[in-house]
Write an enzyme that holds these catalytic residues in place. Structure first.
Site, PDB file in Angstrom:
ATOM      1  N   ASP A   8       0.878  -1.161   0.000  1.00  0.00           N
ATOM      2  CA  ASP A   8       0.000   0.000   0.000  1.00  0.00           C
ATOM      3  C   ASP A   8       0.922   1.219   0.000  1.00  0.00           C
ATOM      4  OD1 ASP A   8      -2.273   1.693   0.244  1.00  0.00           O
ATOM      5  OD2 ASP A   8      -1.961   1.787   2.410  1.00  0.00           O
ATOM      6  N   GLU A  66      -1.064  -1.581  -4.928  1.00  0.00           N
ATOM      7  CA  GLU A  66      -2.269  -0.794  -5.181  1.00  0.00           C
ATOM      8  C   GLU A  66      -1.956   0.324  -6.172  1.00  0.00           C
ATOM      9  OE1 GLU A  66      -5.233  -0.052  -1.959  1.00  0.00           O
ATOM     10  OE2 GLU A  66      -4.689   2.035  -2.361  1.00  0.00           O
ATOM     11  N   ASP A 138      -2.261   0.938   7.385  1.00  0.00           N
ATOM     12  CA  ASP A 138      -1.509   0.811   6.135  1.00  0.00           C
ATOM     13  C   ASP A 138      -1.045  -0.632   5.906  1.00  0.00           C
ATOM     14  OD1 ASP A 138      -1.402   3.649   5.143  1.00  0.00           O
ATOM     15  OD2 ASP A 138      -0.549   3.933   7.135  1.00  0.00           O
TER      16      ASP A 138
END
EC number: 3.1.21.10
Length: 165
Positions: A8, A66, A138
């Site tokens: 992420d 991502e 996160d």
């Protein structure tokens, strides 16, 4: 067994999580790389080196990241894209295939709703892993990316087996 590193990306905090798939998900490690400096090139170096160390230590076979989506602030999106690039380069420089997923795809695969918030993703990651307590947001987002990739990988494998029949 398959070992997947989920990322992420963030220019200040980059979440990471590694899952082994042995017929069920097994948490290997998860955490955050905190850059804690205002010097942007230094932040990118820290992301690159942090991901490089994780890849070296845990030897994942694949990497899932991502994708960036555009908010109202173009400068933030550009910085996020550069942080994402540093993470991807760390994986690619160590021979990992990189797979990319939109945030909406990750949330849909994990929660069943593409508009889920971070707390819902965190809850579902902990539930699927049997974690008693919450993980950092996160890190749970990064594990969500890894879960999404494993789900996508399983679907492609099933489709391939069906096509051969």
């Amino acid at each position: 067994m398959t070992r997947v590193l989920g990322i992420d990306p963030g220019s200040r905090v980059t979440g990471y999580g590694i899952l082994d798939w042995t017929g069920k998900p097994v948490l290997v490690t998860a955490g955050c790389i905190r850059t804690e400096t205002n010097d942007f090139p230094e932040r990118l170096r820290r992301i690159f080196e942090g991901i490089s160390r994780i890849v070296e230590e845990f030897q994942p076979e694949e990497m899932a990241v991502e994708q960036v989506f555009m908010h109202k602030n173009a400068d933030s999106a550009l910085k996020l894209g550069q942080a994402r690039g540093a993470a991807i380069c760390a994986g690619v420089s160590r021979g990992l295939p990189v797979h990319e997923y939109a945030a909406r795809q990750v949330k849909l695969a994990l929660v069943g709703k593409g508009s889920a918030d971070k707390a819902q993703v965190q809850h579902m990651v902990c539930f699927l892993l049997g974690q008693p307590g919450p993980l950092p947001l996160d890190a749970s987002d990064a594990l969500g990316v890894a879960f999404c990739h494993l789900h996508h990988r399983q679907t492609l494998s099933r489709m391939s087996r069906m096509a051969r029949r």
